[in-house]
Design a protein around this motif. Structure first.
Motif, PDB file in Angstrom:
ATOM      1  N   ILE A 180       0.800  -1.138  -0.035  1.00  0.00           N
ATOM      2  CA  ILE A 180      -0.117   0.006   0.052  1.00  0.00           C
ATOM      3  C   ILE A 180       0.650   1.213  -0.067  1.00  0.00           C
ATOM      4  O   ILE A 180       0.651   2.281  -0.705  1.00  0.00           O
ATOM      5  CB  ILE A 180      -1.037   0.013   1.374  1.00  0.00           C
ATOM      6  CG1 ILE A 180      -1.908  -1.191   1.182  1.00  0.00           C
ATOM      7  CG2 ILE A 180      -1.707   1.256   1.011  1.00  0.00           C
ATOM      8  CD1 ILE A 180      -2.610  -1.503  -0.263  1.00  0.00           C
ATOM      9  N   LYS A 181       1.844   1.563   0.854  1.00  0.00           N
ATOM     10  CA  LYS A 181       2.996   2.630   0.716  1.00  0.00           C
ATOM     11  C   LYS A 181       3.438   2.502  -0.562  1.00  0.00           C
ATOM     12  O   LYS A 181       3.686   3.545  -1.244  1.00  0.00           O
ATOM     13  CB  LYS A 181       4.191   2.168   1.899  1.00  0.00           C
ATOM     14  CG  LYS A 181       3.612   2.308   3.367  1.00  0.00           C
ATOM     15  CD  LYS A 181       4.847   2.414   4.098  1.00  0.00           C
ATOM     16  CE  LYS A 181       4.095   3.038   5.219  1.00  0.00           C
ATOM     17  NZ  LYS A 181       5.261   2.363   6.457  1.00  0.00           N
ATOM     18  N   ASN A 182       3.768   1.437  -1.215  1.00  0.00           N
ATOM     19  CA  ASN A 182       4.180   1.448  -2.619  1.00  0.00           C
ATOM     20  C   ASN A 182       3.401   1.894  -3.526  1.00  0.00           C
ATOM     21  O   ASN A 182       3.555   2.762  -4.365  1.00  0.00           O
ATOM     22  CB  ASN A 182       4.603   0.039  -3.071  1.00  0.00           C
ATOM     23  CG  ASN A 182       5.649   0.123  -4.154  1.00  0.00           C
ATOM     24  OD1 ASN A 182       6.094   1.086  -4.567  1.00  0.00           O
ATOM     25  ND2 ASN A 182       6.114  -1.200  -4.538  1.00  0.00           N
ATOM     26  N   ILE A 183       1.937   1.753  -3.368  1.00  0.00           N
ATOM     27  CA  ILE A 183       1.080   2.518  -4.314  1.00  0.00           C
ATOM     28  C   ILE A 183       1.068   4.144  -4.416  1.00  0.00           C
ATOM     29  O   ILE A 183       1.191   4.642  -5.268  1.00  0.00           O
ATOM     30  CB  ILE A 183      -0.380   2.009  -4.037  1.00  0.00           C
ATOM     31  CG1 ILE A 183      -0.655   0.481  -4.321  1.00  0.00           C
ATOM     32  CG2 ILE A 183      -1.593   2.915  -4.563  1.00  0.00           C
ATOM     33  CD1 ILE A 183      -1.799  -0.237  -3.782  1.00  0.00           C
ATOM     34  N   PHE A 184       1.213   4.390  -2.798  1.00  0.00           N
ATOM     35  CA  PHE A 184       0.959   5.859  -2.650  1.00  0.00           C
ATOM     36  C   PHE A 184       2.427   6.476  -3.380  1.00  0.00           C
ATOM     37  O   PHE A 184       2.506   7.523  -3.862  1.00  0.00           O
ATOM     38  CB  PHE A 184       0.975   6.256  -1.256  1.00  0.00           C
ATOM     39  CG  PHE A 184      -0.349   6.282  -0.839  1.00  0.00           C
ATOM     40  CD1 PHE A 184      -1.171   7.246  -1.059  1.00  0.00           C
ATOM     41  CD2 PHE A 184      -1.045   4.970  -0.258  1.00  0.00           C
ATOM     42  CE1 PHE A 184      -2.646   7.136  -0.520  1.00  0.00           C
ATOM     43  CE2 PHE A 184      -2.281   5.164   0.297  1.00  0.00           C
ATOM     44  CZ  PHE A 184      -3.072   6.051   0.321  1.00  0.00           C
ATOM     45  N   SER A 185       3.663   5.706  -3.116  1.00  0.00           N
ATOM     46  CA  SER A 185       4.694   6.546  -3.490  1.00  0.00           C
ATOM     47  C   SER A 185       4.833   6.211  -4.982  1.00  0.00           C
ATOM     48  O   SER A 185       5.429   7.289  -5.634  1.00  0.00           O
ATOM     49  CB  SER A 185       5.983   5.927  -2.787  1.00  0.00           C
ATOM     50  OG  SER A 185       6.039   4.604  -2.869  1.00  0.00           O
ATOM     51  N   THR A 186       4.724   5.362  -5.783  1.00  0.00           N
ATOM     52  CA  THR A 186       4.663   5.186  -7.189  1.00  0.00           C
ATOM     53  C   THR A 186       3.828   6.204  -7.772  1.00  0.00           C
ATOM     54  O   THR A 186       4.020   6.887  -8.825  1.00  0.00           O
ATOM     55  CB  THR A 186       4.122   3.779  -7.621  1.00  0.00           C
ATOM     56  OG1 THR A 186       5.058   2.789  -6.871  1.00  0.00           O
ATOM     57  CG2 THR A 186       4.258   3.569  -8.947  1.00  0.00           C
ATOM     58  N   LYS A 187       2.569   6.548  -7.284  1.00  0.00           N
ATOM     59  CA  LYS A 187       1.530   7.316  -7.944  1.00  0.00           C
ATOM     60  C   LYS A 187       1.970   8.916  -7.756  1.00  0.00           C
ATOM     61  O   LYS A 187       1.409   9.547  -7.862  1.00  0.00           O
ATOM     62  CB  LYS A 187       0.214   7.282  -7.345  1.00  0.00           C
ATOM     63  CG  LYS A 187      -0.456   6.178  -8.223  1.00  0.00           C
ATOM     64  CD  LYS A 187      -1.952   6.283  -7.669  1.00  0.00           C
ATOM     65  CE  LYS A 187      -2.755   7.406  -8.083  1.00  0.00           C
ATOM     66  NZ  LYS A 187      -3.553   7.434  -9.250  1.00  0.00           N
ATOM     67  N   LYS A 188       2.902   9.031  -6.629  1.00  0.00           N
ATOM     68  CA  LYS A 188       2.991  10.344  -5.733  1.00  0.00           C
ATOM     69  C   LYS A 188       1.696  10.969  -5.286  1.00  0.00           C
ATOM     70  O   LYS A 188       1.479  12.076  -5.436  1.00  0.00           O
ATOM     71  CB  LYS A 188       3.485  11.414  -6.705  1.00  0.00           C
ATOM     72  CG  LYS A 188       5.275  10.843  -7.457  1.00  0.00           C
ATOM     73  CD  LYS A 188       5.921  11.970  -8.055  1.00  0.00           C
ATOM     74  CE  LYS A 188       7.471  11.507  -8.164  1.00  0.00           C
ATOM     75  NZ  LYS A 188       7.455  10.226  -9.030  1.00  0.00           N
ATOM     76  N   ARG A 189       1.101   9.995  -4.729  1.00  0.00           N
ATOM     77  CA  ARG A 189      -0.301  10.516  -4.103  1.00  0.00           C
ATOM     78  C   ARG A 189      -0.171  10.880  -2.664  1.00  0.00           C
ATOM     79  O   ARG A 189       0.556   9.932  -2.040  1.00  0.00           O
ATOM     80  CB  ARG A 189      -1.259   9.207  -4.343  1.00  0.00           C
ATOM     81  CG  ARG A 189      -2.586   9.494  -4.071  1.00  0.00           C
ATOM     82  CD  ARG A 189      -3.317   8.065  -4.286  1.00  0.00           C
ATOM     83  NE  ARG A 189      -4.717   7.968  -3.595  1.00  0.00           N
ATOM     84  CZ  ARG A 189      -5.898   8.045  -4.433  1.00  0.00           C
ATOM     85  NH1 ARG A 189      -5.694   8.017  -5.815  1.00  0.00           N
ATOM     86  NH2 ARG A 189      -6.943   7.877  -4.247  1.00  0.00           N
ATOM     87  N   PRO A 190      -0.958  11.992  -2.381  1.00  0.00           N
ATOM     88  CA  PRO A 190      -0.650  12.358  -0.941  1.00  0.00           C
ATOM     89  C   PRO A 190      -1.563  11.081   0.163  1.00  0.00           C
ATOM     90  O   PRO A 190      -2.470  10.651  -0.542  1.00  0.00           O
ATOM     91  CB  PRO A 190      -1.428  13.598  -1.064  1.00  0.00           C
ATOM     92  CG  PRO A 190      -2.210  13.732  -2.111  1.00  0.00           C
ATOM     93  CD  PRO A 190      -1.781  12.662  -3.121  1.00  0.00           C
ATOM     94  N   PHE A 191      -1.050  10.951   1.162  1.00  0.00           N
ATOM     95  CA  PHE A 191      -1.569  10.022   1.980  1.00  0.00           C
ATOM     96  C   PHE A 191      -3.092  10.318   2.482  1.00  0.00           C
ATOM     97  O   PHE A 191      -3.664   9.581   3.121  1.00  0.00           O
ATOM     98  CB  PHE A 191      -0.780   9.936   3.015  1.00  0.00           C
ATOM     99  CG  PHE A 191       0.431   8.915   2.924  1.00  0.00           C
ATOM    100  CD1 PHE A 191       0.095   7.496   2.767  1.00  0.00           C
ATOM    101  CD2 PHE A 191       1.731   9.328   2.613  1.00  0.00           C
ATOM    102  CE1 PHE A 191       1.207   6.620   2.580  1.00  0.00           C
ATOM    103  CE2 PHE A 191       2.560   8.319   2.454  1.00  0.00           C
ATOM    104  CZ  PHE A 191       2.527   7.078   2.326  1.00  0.00           C
TER     105      PHE A 191
END
Ligand code: TXA
Ligand code: MG
Length: 320
Positions: free
Chosen positions: A41-52
């Protein structure tokens, strides 16, 4: 070597090993990971550069699985799920305690849907966990509706795009939440408002372009091409206003046959809104890759899927 593959077994083993796989759905491609793996899940946020602060949608394979994710199901929610799943509708309901906070951005609600795509339903049925999957694009970019769009964005970041062809609907799901047991639309989308209202009656739409809205994906600027994009009722005047520039035009059904236009895409010659919606993002991807100075987009009719398209186009054109 291309990361695009039809190998479902490979997708399963990557996901079981807490890695990400881009998956096809009937709306747009999703960037998927095991909801119970903090690493994935952390990887999803970092790959997309999506704010938490922007929560994810949980994908399940049957209506019956809904109760393993949420703790309360209002009557109208049950009716909607039974009517429209598998399909392009996401329900936001009170979450069960086992749903990790990182999925819901700390909210006590969780977004869930059963996607209507045979490949991904088969995948979900073979996994022992649901998949969290936001659209498989970098934050604020256009969502992908073909495996090639995902590969273009993420070929260096993920190992696999599960190939399910072009997405049939081509725009994100419609998101419905509940406040005091009454349904509220947080995001217009692939399931038209009118269709929902035939099942549960009049529904409030809270689809505002805010800085920190209820569905935090609904920021003012979103779904954007890199090329300056203008949404207009009057393409011909905008051609005049931009006459020194290299112009791309996106129209619903008529060619403007104007020599100042470098590139033009017509979404549906027969004026079919479903066909137009399914082609919208691919057309924006294409125009965005042609080194144009400006993309002029014709405003769609303000009903049915036209309303959903206008919502995305307003965000794509915001601030340009
Ligand atoms: O069609 C779709 O919905 C696609 C495919 C892959 O299923 N997914 C998608 O995900 O569009 P994403 O992450 O790009 O958009 C999810 C939206 C965001 O606007 C997010 O803020 C909202 O859902 N959302 C998620 N959980 C929420 C919650 N608990 N309350 C309100 N909004 C929520
Ligand atoms: Mg998205």
């Amino acid at each position: 070597m291309s990361i695009i593959s039809k190998d479902i077994q490979k997708a399963i083993s990557l996901l079981e090993n807490e890695e990400l796989v881009a998956i096809p759905t009937e709306t747009v491609y999703g960037l998927a990971g095991n909801i119970f793996s903090e690493k994935a899940i952390k990887n999803i946020f970092s790959t997309k550069k999506r704010p938490f602060f922007n929560p994810l949608i949980v994908h399940i394979s049957t209506v019956d699985d809904l109760e393993t994710i949420v703790s309360e199901i209002p009557k109208k929610a049950k009716l909607l799920a039974k009517t429209f799943w598998p399909g392009s509708m996401t329900l936001v309901l009170k979450k069960r305690n086992n749903i990790p906070d990182i999925i819901t951005a700390g909210k006590d609600t969780v977004a869930v849907r059963v996607p209507n795509h045979a490949t991904t339903l088969a995948l979900l049925k073979q996994l022992s966990f649901p998949l969290a999957a936001p659209s498989a694009n970098p934050f604020n970019n256009i969502s992908p509706t073909k495996p090639e769009h995902v590969a273009h964005y993420f070929k260096n970041d993920i190992k696999m795009v599960l190939d399910g062809g072009a997405c049939k609907n081509g725009i994100e799901s419609t998101i419905i939440g509940f406040e005091n047991d009454e349904p509220i639309i947080y995001r217009l989308g692939a399931l038209a408002l009118e269709e929902i209202e035939t099942v549960i009656g009049k529904v409030l739409v809270k689809n505002k372009k805010e800085e920190r809205p209820d569905a935090p994906g609904m920021l003012k600027k979103h779904y954007s091409p890199l090329t300056t994009t203008i949404l207009t009722d009057d393409i011909l005047s905008e051609i005049q206003n931009n006459s020194t520039k290299k112009i791309g035009v996106l129209t619903l059904n008529t060619s403007f046959k104007n020599e100042k236009i470098t590139s033009e895409i017509i979404l549906s010659e027969t004026n079919n809104l479903k066909e137009a919606t399914s082609k919208l993002y691919d057309a924006l991807h294409q125009l965005d890759h042609q080194n144009l100075d400006v993309i002029l987009v014709e405003k769609m009719p303000d009903f049915g899927l036209g309303k959903s398209m206008n919502d995305r186009l307003q965000r794509a054109a915001f601030d340009n």
